[in-house]
Design a protein around this motif. Sequence first.
Motif, PDB file in Angstrom:
ATOM      1  N   HIS A 147       0.819  -1.208   0.000  1.00 28.11           N
ATOM      2  CA  HIS A 147       0.000   0.000   0.000  1.00 28.11           C
ATOM      3  C   HIS A 147       0.855   1.261   0.000  1.00 28.11           C
ATOM      4  O   HIS A 147       0.431   2.287  -0.545  1.00 28.11           O
ATOM      5  N   LEU A 148       2.032   1.197   0.609  1.00 30.30           N
ATOM      6  CA  LEU A 148       2.918   2.361   0.668  1.00 30.30           C
ATOM      7  C   LEU A 148       3.850   2.438  -0.531  1.00 30.30           C
ATOM      8  O   LEU A 148       4.670   3.364  -0.607  1.00 30.30           O
ATOM      9  N   GLY A 149       3.753   1.482  -1.450  1.00 30.79           N
ATOM     10  CA  GLY A 149       4.558   1.535  -2.662  1.00 30.79           C
ATOM     11  C   GLY A 149       5.892   0.837  -2.566  1.00 30.79           C
ATOM     12  O   GLY A 149       6.682   0.890  -3.530  1.00 30.79           O
ATOM     13  N   ASN A 150       6.192   0.169  -1.476  1.00 24.88           N
ATOM     14  CA  ASN A 150       7.469  -0.541  -1.310  1.00 24.88           C
ATOM     15  C   ASN A 150       7.301  -1.998  -1.723  1.00 24.88           C
ATOM     16  O   ASN A 150       7.228  -2.904  -0.894  1.00 24.88           O
ATOM     17  N   VAL A 151       7.224  -2.221  -3.038  1.00 25.49           N
ATOM     18  CA  VAL A 151       6.941  -3.563  -3.535  1.00 25.49           C
ATOM     19  C   VAL A 151       8.102  -4.509  -3.270  1.00 25.49           C
ATOM     20  O   VAL A 151       7.911  -5.695  -2.965  1.00 25.49           O
ATOM     21  N   GLU A 152       9.352  -4.005  -3.369  1.00 28.30           N
ATOM     22  CA  GLU A 152      10.514  -4.870  -3.158  1.00 28.30           C
ATOM     23  C   GLU A 152      10.569  -5.391  -1.729  1.00 28.30           C
ATOM     24  O   GLU A 152      10.820  -6.576  -1.487  1.00 28.30           O
ATOM     25  N   LYS A 153      10.327  -4.501  -0.747  1.00 34.63           N
ATOM     26  CA  LYS A 153      10.307  -4.940   0.642  1.00 34.63           C
ATOM     27  C   LYS A 153       9.175  -5.943   0.876  1.00 34.63           C
ATOM     28  O   LYS A 153       9.322  -6.902   1.644  1.00 34.63           O
ATOM     29  N   ALA A 154       8.051  -5.697   0.220  1.00 39.81           N
ATOM     30  CA  ALA A 154       6.931  -6.621   0.373  1.00 39.81           C
ATOM     31  C   ALA A 154       7.281  -7.999  -0.179  1.00 39.81           C
ATOM     32  O   ALA A 154       6.943  -9.028   0.418  1.00 39.81           O
ATOM     33  N   GLU A 155       7.990  -8.027  -1.316  1.00 42.37           N
ATOM     34  CA  GLU A 155       8.370  -9.315  -1.900  1.00 42.37           C
ATOM     35  C   GLU A 155       9.300 -10.086  -0.983  1.00 42.37           C
ATOM     36  O   GLU A 155       9.232 -11.315  -0.908  1.00 42.37           O
ATOM     37  N   ILE A 156      10.185  -9.373  -0.276  1.00 45.10           N
ATOM     38  CA  ILE A 156      11.083 -10.045   0.661  1.00 45.10           C
ATOM     39  C   ILE A 156      10.284 -10.707   1.781  1.00 45.10           C
ATOM     40  O   ILE A 156      10.551 -11.850   2.185  1.00 45.10           O
ATOM     41  N   LEU A 157       9.276 -10.002   2.292  1.00 43.53           N
ATOM     42  CA  LEU A 157       8.458 -10.564   3.368  1.00 43.53           C
ATOM     43  C   LEU A 157       7.573 -11.696   2.865  1.00 43.53           C
ATOM     44  O   LEU A 157       7.292 -12.648   3.595  1.00 43.53           O
ATOM     45  N   PHE A 158       7.118 -11.599   1.591  1.00 43.80           N
ATOM     46  CA  PHE A 158       6.231 -12.628   1.051  1.00 43.80           C
ATOM     47  C   PHE A 158       6.996 -13.869   0.596  1.00 43.80           C
ATOM     48  O   PHE A 158       6.365 -14.874   0.231  1.00 43.80           O
ATOM     49  N   SER A 159       8.295 -13.799   0.594  1.00 44.74           N
ATOM     50  CA  SER A 159       9.063 -14.949   0.118  1.00 44.74           C
ATOM     51  C   SER A 159       8.863 -16.178   0.986  1.00 44.74           C
ATOM     52  O   SER A 159       9.063 -17.307   0.543  1.00 44.74           O
ATOM     53  N   VAL A 160       8.446 -15.976   2.235  1.00 50.33           N
ATOM     54  CA  VAL A 160       8.218 -17.115   3.119  1.00 50.33           C
ATOM     55  C   VAL A 160       7.078 -17.986   2.614  1.00 50.33           C
ATOM     56  O   VAL A 160       7.039 -19.190   2.885  1.00 50.33           O
ATOM     57  N   LEU A 161       6.143 -17.396   1.862  1.00 51.58           N
ATOM     58  CA  LEU A 161       5.017 -18.173   1.337  1.00 51.58           C
ATOM     59  C   LEU A 161       5.471 -19.150   0.272  1.00 51.58           C
ATOM     60  O   LEU A 161       4.802 -20.160   0.021  1.00 51.58           O
ATOM     61  N   GLN A 162       6.573 -18.864  -0.397  1.00 50.80           N
ATOM     62  CA  GLN A 162       7.072 -19.785  -1.408  1.00 50.80           C
ATOM     63  C   GLN A 162       7.839 -20.943  -0.769  1.00 50.80           C
ATOM     64  O   GLN A 162       7.879 -22.043  -1.302  1.00 50.80           O
ATOM     65  N   ARG A 163       8.475 -20.671   0.364  1.00 45.60           N
ATOM     66  CA  ARG A 163       9.202 -21.738   1.055  1.00 45.60           C
ATOM     67  C   ARG A 163       8.247 -22.667   1.794  1.00 45.60           C
ATOM     68  O   ARG A 163       8.426 -23.860   1.819  1.00 45.60           O
ATOM     69  N   GLU A 164       7.254 -22.057   2.431  1.00 41.35           N
ATOM     70  CA  GLU A 164       6.317 -22.854   3.211  1.00 41.35           C
ATOM     71  C   GLU A 164       5.345 -23.589   2.279  1.00 41.35           C
ATOM     72  O   GLU A 164       5.231 -23.299   1.082  1.00 41.35           O
ATOM     73  N   SER A 165       4.648 -24.516   2.831  1.00 41.24           N
ATOM     74  CA  SER A 165       3.646 -25.264   2.068  1.00 41.24           C
ATOM     75  C   SER A 165       2.441 -24.374   1.814  1.00 41.24           C
ATOM     76  O   SER A 165       1.877 -23.786   2.745  1.00 41.24           O
ATOM     77  N   ALA A 166       2.040 -24.265   0.575  1.00 43.42           N
ATOM     78  CA  ALA A 166       0.911 -23.394   0.231  1.00 43.42           C
ATOM     79  C   ALA A 166      -0.393 -23.910   0.801  1.00 43.42           C
ATOM     80  O   ALA A 166      -1.327 -23.147   1.047  1.00 43.42           O
ATOM     81  N   SER A 167      -0.495 -25.200   1.007  1.00 49.19           N
ATOM     82  CA  SER A 167      -1.737 -25.757   1.540  1.00 49.19           C
ATOM     83  C   SER A 167      -2.012 -25.298   2.961  1.00 49.19           C
ATOM     84  O   SER A 167      -3.166 -25.236   3.398  1.00 49.19           O
ATOM     85  N   ASP A 168      -0.964 -24.970   3.706  1.00 50.25           N
ATOM     86  CA  ASP A 168      -1.139 -24.532   5.086  1.00 50.25           C
ATOM     87  C   ASP A 168      -1.445 -23.039   5.192  1.00 50.25           C
ATOM     88  O   ASP A 168      -1.914 -22.581   6.239  1.00 50.25           O
ATOM     89  N   HIS A 169      -1.146 -22.290   4.144  1.00 49.85           N
ATOM     90  CA  HIS A 169      -1.294 -20.831   4.213  1.00 49.85           C
ATOM     91  C   HIS A 169      -2.024 -20.305   2.982  1.00 49.85           C
ATOM     92  O   HIS A 169      -1.658 -19.272   2.415  1.00 49.85           O
ATOM     93  N   ALA A 170      -3.050 -21.003   2.547  1.00 47.83           N
ATOM     94  CA  ALA A 170      -3.795 -20.582   1.357  1.00 47.83           C
ATOM     95  C   ALA A 170      -4.480 -19.230   1.587  1.00 47.83           C
ATOM     96  O   ALA A 170      -4.560 -18.403   0.669  1.00 47.83           O
TER      97      ALA A 170
END
Length: 929
Positions: free
Chosen positions: A373-396
């Motif tokens: 929302h604040l326009g910091n897409v790169e920082k957001a991608e760093i925080l969202f990277s955990v969703l790719q490591r974790e199992s998607a079924s647990d965090h849909a």
Amino acid sequence: MESNEKEISDEETALDRVFDSSNNKGDEIDEEDEEEDENDDDDDEVEEEGDEEEEELPFRFFDDEDGDEYDYGSGPGVQSYEALAEKKRKALLDPSQRDSFTKKARQEDIPTEVMNEMMEAMMGYGFRRKSRKTKKRGRRKGSKSKVSPEITQMMGEATLHYAQGHYKEAISILCEVVRRAPHLSDPYHTLGLVHSALGNSKKAKQFYLIAAFTSRKDSPLWKSLFDWFIEQRSMSQASYCLDRAVKVDPGDISLKHRRASLYIELGDYQRAAESYEKIVELCPDNVESLMNAAKLYLKCGQSERSVDILAKYLKDHPSEANISVISLLAAVFMEINAHNNALELIENVQLVYYLGKELPLTLKIKAGICHVHLGNVEKAEILFSVLQRESASDHAKFVTEVAGAFVRFEHFELALKYYHILEENDVVGDARELGHLHLHIARCYFSLRERGQAIKYFYKALHTLEDNVDARLHLASLLLEDTKEEEAIVLLSPPENLDSVDPNSDEHEKWWNDAKIKLKLCQIYRAKEMIADFIEAILPSIHESLYCESLRQKYKARKRLRMSELLERIKKVDDQQADDIFRGIRPIVPPNDRVKASRARKLLQKKAALEKEKKALAKDAGVDVKSDDSDDELMQKEVRMPPLPNLLTDEEHYKLIIDLCKALASLQRYWEALEIINLTQKLAHNSLSVEKKQELQSLGAQISYNTTDPKNGFDCVRCIVQQRPHSISAWNCYYKVASRLAKGYSKHYKFQRHMRSKYNDCVPPIIISGHQFTVASHHQDAAREYLEAYKLLPENPLINLCVGTALINLALGFRLQNKHQCVAQGLAFLHNNLRLCEHSQEALYNIARAYHHVGLVTLAVLYYEKVLATREKDYPIPRLPNENADPAESQKSGYCDLRREAAYNLHLIYKKSGAVDLARQILKDHCTI
């Protein structure tokens, strides 16, 4: 059991004796119990905010069978009590009797302190002295009545009879106990148990209520009554019982939870939030109530209050990290678009509670969304990277939130990455959820203008979400861009097995009846010039919409409330039954509804009085009176939502009406087109602009000329003439319709007289009047009208022609004496027409025809030969305003040439004079195909 029911038949007489013979002791005990309640409440030192002041509610006992009513707390004992009190006062005033009275009181075991206080109150101020002792709270000693052993024994016997199933004996003993000690609650409670065993739940409930009012301290009884009223959906009584239970047991948190739940059920979220907040004040560690209060405050629009209570909790618990409260506070900040505050909160939590540790996943996701929302897409991608490591079924759920955040800010490529994570891992088990996932993916591809992928996923979404209108519209737009019109038509058309749909089910409200679907389908038909399909697709909806709008305007014009609406307003604030012992409980409704209910009661009383008066007058006159509300009920049933909302105000819908009328006219369905035009003009006469009104009127005039009965289009052409009274084309349009009207059509003659009186210098209505006299063979009247027009426009060729023909026709009559003069005048006007037309072929033909008509054949031959020697060019056929040329009316070259007509008339003259060969030669030269 049957014997017990027979034995209960004498219960009414017993209850009569009980309640009629009851004295005022119950009232005294009630007052003392009330004082005990107040003192106990003071001792507890817990005040319930928002609770209304408790009122003493008189209750009545209603019998189920005959409706007899018993008053509790009154009887002949009141007079005996007053007499006894007066006797005691006299004894205290008389010193000789004071000792005996004191001795008698001592014999009755009256405490000395109580006696002194009574004497101080009765002897006056001189005997009273100010007490220096501190006032004690609670019940005064000796003020509570004791139960006699005889009553206790009777209660034991009644309980034993109840346990053994001897209900008649139990009721008889309990009625005697109530007569002797009406202030006790146990006999009423046992009576309730007896009637409950007999299956009479209504009477059992009434005895339970009396027991609850008498005991006042029986919290379980108030709880059971609350449950009973909740089952009966009597919310006001249920709320009252719950409030009494809370007062009796203020430390019971479950009761406060139930009260908050009751407010939520009633839709009063403000009071529900306040109730949860009171629970938090009593139990500061009750996190669930805290979160409920915060959510309800947010739902009420009090976001600041929600933030305050959550922040206060975190401030009071600096060493404990409650992840639920922190997550909720961050969600509240994000809800009110305070993403900076939410991000700052999460960073502080990282420093205080999770220093050197990894943040919980929910806080990481919220922080990433705040960065988006604040326009910091790169920082957001760093925080969202955990969703790719974790199992998607647990965090849909978190993956969906992240993708939605990217969609809101039009980062469709990133959103697609997370949506595909869900699709590839097959974490969506429900079919409809999978359909919504495919729909989100399709919309992302649609926004990226990737038509192939968008079409693919739209079809996947519609496989499970058949009733999704937006998906069908987007898919149809993509198919039209790929020039796949037939596929788009199939997509938007109703299913083939539509006849098997039950009209009474919800199937008739499916997607194919949606206004957007029909409009899109009509646009495709109109673009492809599929006129019949276009009409079939949109005509029923427009007819239904105009009909609904006409009913709506008719019903709105009455501005009256129906009887059912008035009764509904009263019922909303009155959920008490007529035979209920509760009286005076204020219903749990907003004040505005109470005011409406009060007005409704007054209006119903007024209506009842008027109805009674009408019936009395009708009875005297011998006429039946029908209620006015029957028409209102019928009207309300007929008024429904139109298929095309805003039909008369939307620009696109107006163009659709015009196109539909033109399409109907092209298929010669004139009556349907005129019906739509007339309804549109009638319903939207205040909302349509002048240009749109003129367009509708012109279209209606064109269509009305082609109908067998032009009366339907007469109003259209009349409006055109009123708007442009000096326009020749407007009058041509008017006369084209008026000439086909039946003889003696009153509207036409009234309008013509009105226009002639209003516009004295207007020539067209005068000429039209002359034409009508000519058609009716009233040549003298026609000549008079034409001469009136000649005075205004003497150099007009048409007027000179009309005057000349009218005079010649008049000269051929039998009543005219100076026929030769009339013929000469007529020929003079025709020659004047020849001069004004510059010796045109038409003017020569008119003179030749006049000579031929009056018998001057020599001159007629001369002018016919001039016609044959003249060639005339073609002129365009005059048309109405906004009238399109009809290809069927296209003529060959020479359709304005009059030589063939002149040759035929000349051949008749030659044939009559005996020159047959010459006549044959004329026909051969000019009339042979």
